[in-house]
Write an enzyme that holds these catalytic residues in place. Structure first.
Site, PDB file in Angstrom:
ATOM      1  N   GLU A 144       1.263   8.993 -18.228  1.00  0.00           N
ATOM      2  CA  GLU A 144       1.785  10.366 -18.146  1.00  0.00           C
ATOM      3  C   GLU A 144       3.012  10.409 -17.240  1.00  0.00           C
ATOM      4  OE1 GLU A 144      -1.589   9.612 -17.769  1.00  0.00           O
ATOM      5  OE2 GLU A 144      -1.746  10.072 -19.898  1.00  0.00           O
TER       6      GLU A 144
ATOM      7  N   GLY B  19       0.795  -1.221   0.000  1.00  0.00           N
ATOM      8  CA  GLY B  19       0.000   0.000   0.000  1.00  0.00           C
ATOM      9  C   GLY B  19       0.823   1.265   0.000  1.00  0.00           C
ATOM     10  N   LEU B  20       0.845   1.906  -1.145  1.00  0.00           N
ATOM     11  CA  LEU B  20       1.479   3.220  -1.267  1.00  0.00           C
ATOM     12  C   LEU B  20       0.392   4.278  -1.519  1.00  0.00           C
ATOM     13  CD1 LEU B  20       4.032   5.062  -1.633  1.00  0.00           C
ATOM     14  CD2 LEU B  20       4.026   4.407  -4.049  1.00  0.00           C
TER      15      LEU B  20
ATOM     16  N   GLU C 261       0.907   1.341 -11.306  1.00  0.00           N
ATOM     17  CA  GLU C 261       2.378   1.425 -11.293  1.00  0.00           C
ATOM     18  C   GLU C 261       2.880   2.695 -11.964  1.00  0.00           C
ATOM     19  OE1 GLU C 261       4.639  -1.158  -9.832  1.00  0.00           O
ATOM     20  OE2 GLU C 261       2.646  -1.075  -8.952  1.00  0.00           O
TER      21      GLU C 261
END
Ligand SMILES: Cc1cc2nc3c(=O)[nH]c(=O)nc-3n(C[C@H](O)[C@H](O)[C@@H](O)COP(=O)(O)OP(=O)(O)OC[C@H]3O[C@@H](n4cnc5c(N)ncnc54)[C@H](O)[C@@H]3O)c2cc1C
Ligand SMILES: Cc1cc2nc3c(=O)[nH]c(=O)nc-3n(C[C@H](O)[C@H](O)[C@H](O)COP(=O)(O)OP(=O)(O)OC[C@H]3O[C@@H](n4cnc5c(N)ncnc54)[C@H](O)[C@@H]3O)c2cc1C
Lengths: 259, 381
Positions: free
Chosen positions: B367, B124-125, B363
């Site tokens: 952009e 979890g980021l 991930e």
């Protein structure tokens, strides 16, 4: 219990098989090979038996150099060791020649049980296992849909028209397994990496004590004369529906005495 | 220069393909339709080694290289992208963070369970308020009475509700921006730690995505993963490998779309000919096939750089960008080639099309990949 599994390595099932018109042999060069899915079932059954009763599984393959990938496949599934018979002197053997080579290789070490698939996936003569049993002097238990071992007694269920027969014999013996007997396991990543470290023994025809009169093209007493396509089916009848289609189809079927 | 895979890599790819062809594909359709997690199928991954691909042998993993790993991810995602992302998020994110930055004790404690598939891992980021700008995360960890107390929540986390373990990034020093984030290992059952209801999604219906909620979640000192303050730096490194996996996922999805297109073009007839004979469609197939090849080469090259210990950030970003956009294009063309059949759930391309979109978002969005690549080329810091 020492089990020997005879396994053929065959062109990948996704490959369209070609026959060389000159030699009337299957073209195997530059064709991706795999462990015969039928033989994989024999390997699987052997592994299940040794997992239950202990012992080893040795895989014997007669085939060209590129059969190695299939041999490693069997080792990755968990087979203990392998024997590869890859000698130009063996190329072109007929079923009996193949059986002689396999028998000689199997005799190099003590064995209890020899397992084969009922027939191979590529040329499926189904001749080899019977010949092999004869040459080894052991009884063949054929068309097994299940195999159990108790002490020295092997019992199989043999698939038959109406159901199955239960047949048993004492070790040593040979068993051929049917397609439905099991679902072979997938090789594990560790199994694949570990397979590299397992031994693959090699014997030449000479080391097996076999000469040109017995094996290879020269020893083959059966010759394939022609390889032909099945006759093309005659073109079907097309009935255009102009309002009378149903009647026409009924008349057509009545002509054939189908209705 | 050598474009040949090693014999091991070929065998591993074949094994992964055999598994994917035998167990995935159409078998996932019912889970996709009901939006449920295919526990029965994911259970088979661990014993085969697919949940500990990069974990060293001594901790129960297969200890393989990144090239082999990329090949496995490609093959599994070609079979089904939901199972694919479940597998690689577990491997690349949670498990790899512990493998690369964990202490010996943490590795001994967690890696064997992760590698065998006893537990699935989540990582979890992202938070609801910070995705691309991940460093702006607001989950906090405070040191109180000899333990860490975490508060906050993580959004869009793969394997959050099915996972038994999560690595979570939280701010340990609120005053500073850099070096203020640390990583923690949270076990399921930790008081104050739970997952939210799985989201309903556009695609990847058979994968699990949910919130991770931390309300005074208590983590012992031994749960700090890596040095205090190094969490974000480490996370960026973890993401580098994750991008290679996501690139491989793109290649797998694109390959699946291409395969379906080829099959359909050879079957379907219109105007008395098979679709395969139409020039316009041939052009689509040729273009997609060429781009899939480029995407695969970029992906394997990034993996190769990683294997040889060289910087792979730039190559991984390029691979991820190109492969994900190839997946989307291949899927879109596949639906087009199928006509009406491509729009209904009976044909796999409808699912493939929905699944493909995630590769351009997760991930690091396309952009963000462009940003990473441009910064490197323009030498901006
Ligand atoms: C079109 C064609 C027709 C043929 N017709 C004949 C013929 O009529 N008579 C004849 O004698 N030969 C014939 N041959 C040659 C013969 O098929 C092979 O030479 C011989 O190896 C038998 O193979 P099979 O696959 O038919 O074996 P099968 O008897 O079908 O194989 C059964 C099992 O025996 C074992 N086995 C067979 N071959 C091997 C191997 N190489 N290594 C390890 N285990 C093995 C495996 O367990 C296998 O599953 C023919 C070949 C072709 C291509
Ligand atoms: C199915 C799924 C699974 C996921 N799994 C995980 C997981 O396991 N763990 C985890 O931590 N996260 C996970 N995520 C989260 C994912 O990584 C983020 O959604 C992603 O990084 C984008 O962040 P965001 O959603 O906040 O979008 P935002 O950052 O809000 O982006 C919105 C738009 O703005 C654009 N944008 C933002 N910044 C810039 C810029 N500087 N220049 C140009 N354009 C910009 C973006 O490209 C995008 O188009 C998952 C997401 C999904 C959907």
């Amino acid at each position: 219990m020492n089990i020997v599994v005879c396994a053929k390595v065959v062109p990948l099932s996704s490959v369209t098989i070609r026959i060389d018109p000159a030699t009337r042999r299957m073209v195997r060069k530059d064709v991706s090979q795999e462990l015969d899915p039928q033989a994989a079932k024999a390997v699987e059954e052997a592994l299940r038996l040794t997992e239950k009763h202990g012992g080893s599984v040795t895989v014997v393959v007669m085939g060209g150099e590129d059969a190695t990938i299939g041999i490693r496949g069997a080792l990755a599934m968990g087979a203990t060791a392998a024997i590869h018979l890859s000698d130009p002197a063996l190329a072109g053997s007929d079923a009996l020649g193949t059986a002689k080579a396999l028998a000689a290789a199997i005799r190099k070490a003590p064995f209890d049980l020899v397992m084969c698939a009922t027939e191979s996936s590529d040329s499926y003569t189904g001749l080899v296992p019977g010949q092999l049993a004869q040459l080894l002097g052991v009884p063949p238990l054929t068309f097994a849909t299940s195999v159990t071992v108790e002490g020295r007694t092997v019992t199989i269920k043999r698939q038959s028209e109406g159901g199955y027969d239960v047949v048993s014999a004492e070790l040593p013996l040979l068993v051929t397994v049917t397609t439905g007997i099991n679902e072979p396991r997938y090789p594990t990543l560790k199994g694949i990496m570990g397979a590299k470290k397992k031994e693959i023994k090699r014997y030449t025809a000479a080391e097996l004590g076999l000469g040109p009169a017995e094996v290879g093209e020269s020893g083959a007493r059966e010759k394939v004369l022609t390889v032909g396509r099945p006759p093309a089916r005659p073109a079907g009848t097309i009935i255009q529906d102009d309002g009378e289609g149903g009647k026409k189809i009924a008349a057509f079927l009545a002509d054939l005495k189908l209705i | 220069m050598d474009f040949e895979l090693t014999d091991d890599q070929k065998r591993i790819r074949r094994a992964a393909r055999e598994f994917a062809e035998g167990e995935l594909g159409d078998a996932i359709a019912p889970y996709d339709e009901r939006q449920t997690f295919p526990h029965e199928i994911v259970k088979k991954l661990g014993p085969l080694g697919f949940l500990g691909v990069l974990v060293p042998d001594e901790y129960g993993g297969a200890g393989l290289d990144y090239v082999s790993y990329a090949l496995i991810v490609e093959e599994l995602c070609r079979g089904d992208a939901s199972v694919g992302i479940t597998m690689w998020a577990h491997n690349s994110l949670c498990t790899n963070h512990i493998t690369v930055f964990g202490s010996e004790a943490q590795k001994r404690r967690y890696l064997p369970r992760l590698a065998s598939g006893d537990v699935l891992g989540a990582w979890g980021l992202t938070e609801a308020g910070s995705g691309s700008d991940a460093a702006a995360l607001r989950t906090r960890a405070e040191w109180r009475d000899g333990e860490w107390v975490l508060n906050g929540s993580k959004a869009f986390i793969t394997n959050a509700s099915v996972g038994g373990l999560a690595v979570v990034l939280a701010r340990t020093d609120p005053e500073q921006r850099s070096r203020s984030i640390s990583a923690f290992i949270l076990e399921r059952g930790t008081p104050g730690f739970r997952a939210g209801q799985p989201y309903r999604k556009l695609g990847l219906h058979a994968s699990d995505t949910a919130e991770l909620i931390l309300e005074d979640a208590r983590v012992p000192a031994a749960g700090l993963l890596g040095e205090r303050g190094m969490g974000f730096v480490h996370a960026l490194q973890v993401l580098e490998g994750g991008r290679i996996a996501m690139a491989a996922m793109g290649v797998g999805i694109a390959e699946a779309a291409l395969g379906q297109s080829v099959k359909y073009m050879n079957q379907r007839t219109a105007f008395g000919r098979t679709l395969a004979e139409f020039n316009g469609l041939q052009g689509m197939i040729a273009e997609v096939a060429a781009e899939v090849e480029v995407a695969r080469l970029l992906t394997l090259r990034a993996a190769y750089l990683k294997d040889t210990g060289r910087p792979a950030r730039h190559a991984a970003a390029m691979a991820k960008l190109f492969a994900s956009e190839t997946a989307m294009k291949a899927a879109s063309k596949a639906v087009q080639i199928h006509g009406g059949a491509g729009y209904i759930t009976e044909f796999p391309v409808e699912r493939i099309f929905r699944d493909a979109k995630l590769t351009e978002i997760g991930e690091g969005t396309s952009e963000i990949q462009r940003l990473v690549i441009a910064r490197e080329i323009l030498q901006l810091s």
